[in-house]
Design a protein around this motif. Structure first.
Motif, PDB file in Angstrom:
ATOM      1  N   GLY A  81      16.454  -3.547  25.644  1.00  0.00           N
ATOM      2  CA  GLY A  81      17.132  -4.244  26.739  1.00  0.00           C
ATOM      3  C   GLY A  81      17.587  -3.291  27.826  1.00  0.00           C
ATOM      4  N   LEU A  82      18.161  -2.167  27.429  1.00  0.00           N
ATOM      5  CA  LEU A  82      18.578  -1.169  28.418  1.00  0.00           C
ATOM      6  C   LEU A  82      17.371  -0.622  29.184  1.00  0.00           C
ATOM      7  N   ALA A  83      16.267  -0.425  28.463  1.00  0.00           N
ATOM      8  CA  ALA A  83      15.063   0.093  29.110  1.00  0.00           C
ATOM      9  C   ALA A  83      14.481  -0.896  30.117  1.00  0.00           C
ATOM     10  N   ALA A  84      14.764  -2.189  29.917  1.00  0.00           N
ATOM     11  CA  ALA A  84      14.241  -3.221  30.822  1.00  0.00           C
ATOM     12  C   ALA A  84      15.120  -3.428  32.052  1.00  0.00           C
ATOM     13  N   CYS A  85      16.295  -2.805  32.080  1.00  0.00           N
ATOM     14  CA  CYS A  85      17.262  -3.082  33.151  1.00  0.00           C
ATOM     15  C   CYS A  85      16.711  -2.833  34.549  1.00  0.00           C
ATOM     16  N   ALA A  86      15.973  -1.742  34.720  1.00  0.00           N
ATOM     17  CA  ALA A  86      15.475  -1.426  36.066  1.00  0.00           C
ATOM     18  C   ALA A  86      14.582  -2.543  36.596  1.00  0.00           C
ATOM     19  N   GLY A  87      13.695  -3.058  35.766  1.00  0.00           N
ATOM     20  CA  GLY A  87      12.823  -4.143  36.185  1.00  0.00           C
ATOM     21  C   GLY A  87      13.578  -5.426  36.450  1.00  0.00           C
ATOM     22  N   ILE A  88      14.622  -5.679  35.671  1.00  0.00           N
ATOM     23  CA  ILE A  88      15.411  -6.905  35.841  1.00  0.00           C
ATOM     24  C   ILE A  88      16.262  -6.824  37.103  1.00  0.00           C
ATOM     25  N   VAL A  89      16.817  -5.645  37.384  1.00  0.00           N
ATOM     26  CA  VAL A  89      17.625  -5.477  38.601  1.00  0.00           C
ATOM     27  C   VAL A  89      16.776  -5.739  39.841  1.00  0.00           C
ATOM     28  N   ARG A  90      15.521  -5.282  39.815  1.00  0.00           N
ATOM     29  CA  ARG A  90      14.631  -5.509  40.968  1.00  0.00           C
ATOM     30  C   ARG A  90      14.293  -6.980  41.147  1.00  0.00           C
ATOM     31  N   ARG A  91      14.211  -7.724  40.024  1.00  0.00           N
ATOM     32  CA  ARG A  91      13.910  -9.158  40.099  1.00  0.00           C
ATOM     33  C   ARG A  91      14.622  -9.861  38.948  1.00  0.00           C
ATOM     34  N   PRO A  92      15.846 -10.354  39.180  1.00  0.00           N
ATOM     35  CA  PRO A  92      16.671 -10.901  38.097  1.00  0.00           C
ATOM     36  C   PRO A  92      16.029 -12.047  37.303  1.00  0.00           C
ATOM     37  N   GLN A  93      15.120 -12.808  37.904  1.00  0.00           N
ATOM     38  CA  GLN A  93      14.506 -13.916  37.174  1.00  0.00           C
ATOM     39  C   GLN A  93      13.642 -13.431  36.003  1.00  0.00           C
ATOM     40  N   ARG A  94      13.325 -12.134  35.979  1.00  0.00           N
ATOM     41  CA  ARG A  94      12.579 -11.591  34.843  1.00  0.00           C
ATOM     42  C   ARG A  94      13.387 -11.673  33.554  1.00  0.00           C
ATOM     43  N   LEU A  95      14.708 -11.756  33.683  1.00  0.00           N
ATOM     44  CA  LEU A  95      15.554 -11.858  32.494  1.00  0.00           C
ATOM     45  C   LEU A  95      15.231 -13.132  31.714  1.00  0.00           C
TER      46      LEU A  95
END
Length: 199
Positions: A81-95
């Motif tokens: 989850g922490l490793a995915a944070c950068a991608g989620i911050v760029r596009r929150p709907q990825r969460l």
């Protein structure tokens, strides 16, 4: 062709080159590195590569005993989850997609132990090496390794829509489509199996 095993950084680079618009790539290189690190750390994990003159040109990843692998993956959910944070911050709907995938992995983790099944989870070849037989060789090596580890079948999933060449590729290698299912809203996958038996 060299036989050196690719580093995780090389595997991540090949994944990003082969699947630039796919979800795991959108989560970023840190997430990919942690996912493939989980494959390597899993006792029955398989990560094989093929190298050209300039380094890694393709790899195949998977594992024997998928339900056990997904249980391990869930134990590492904070790390992933922490490793995915950068991608989620760029596009929150990825969460939303990440959580749907997490629930699906949870379903796999609750299945009956399946030491006779191997799952081929990733096959990637850099675009410049496509069509040269790299993918076929990697799948063949994966099957041989899975068989050595006691697997009697290999499973995989791949997209149904706009993916005819990849579906034909697996069919030519002898895989049979068991079913088509909706992995998440609007994304349909074909599930393939190849019975590899025992000598």
């Amino acid at each position: 062709m060299r036989s050196r095993l690719a580093t995780l950084d090389e595997v991540v680079s090949v994944h990003l080159a082969a699947f630039p618009g796919f979800f795991m790539a959108q989560l970023g290189p840190w997430f990919l590195r942690e996912y493939y690190r989980c494959v390597v750390e899993y006792p029955q994990g398989v990560l094989l590569s093929e190298n050209g003159e300039k380094g890694c040109i393709g790899f195949v990843a998977g594992f024997v005993g998928p339900s056990s692998f997904y249980r391990m993956l869930r134990r590492h959910r904070v790390r992933l989850g922490l490793a995915a944070c950068a991608g989620i911050v760029r596009r929150p709907q990825r969460l939303i997609i990440l959580l749907a995938n997490y629930r699906r992995a949870g379903g796999y983790a609750q299945r009956t132990p399946d030491p006779g099944t191997a799952e081929l989870s990733s096959l990637a070849v850099v675009p410049g090496a496509a069509g040269a037989g790299v993918g076929s060789r990697l799948v063949g090596r994966f099957i041989a390794t899975a068989k050595e580890r006691g697997a009697v079948r290999v499973m995989l999933t791949t997209d149904t829509d706009n993916n005819d060449a990849i579906n034909r590729f697996y069919q030519r290698l002898g895989f049979t489509c068991l079913r088509t299912f909706e992995a998440r809203h609007g994304r349909f996958l074909n599930e393939y199996v190849l019975e590899i038996g025992k000598e």
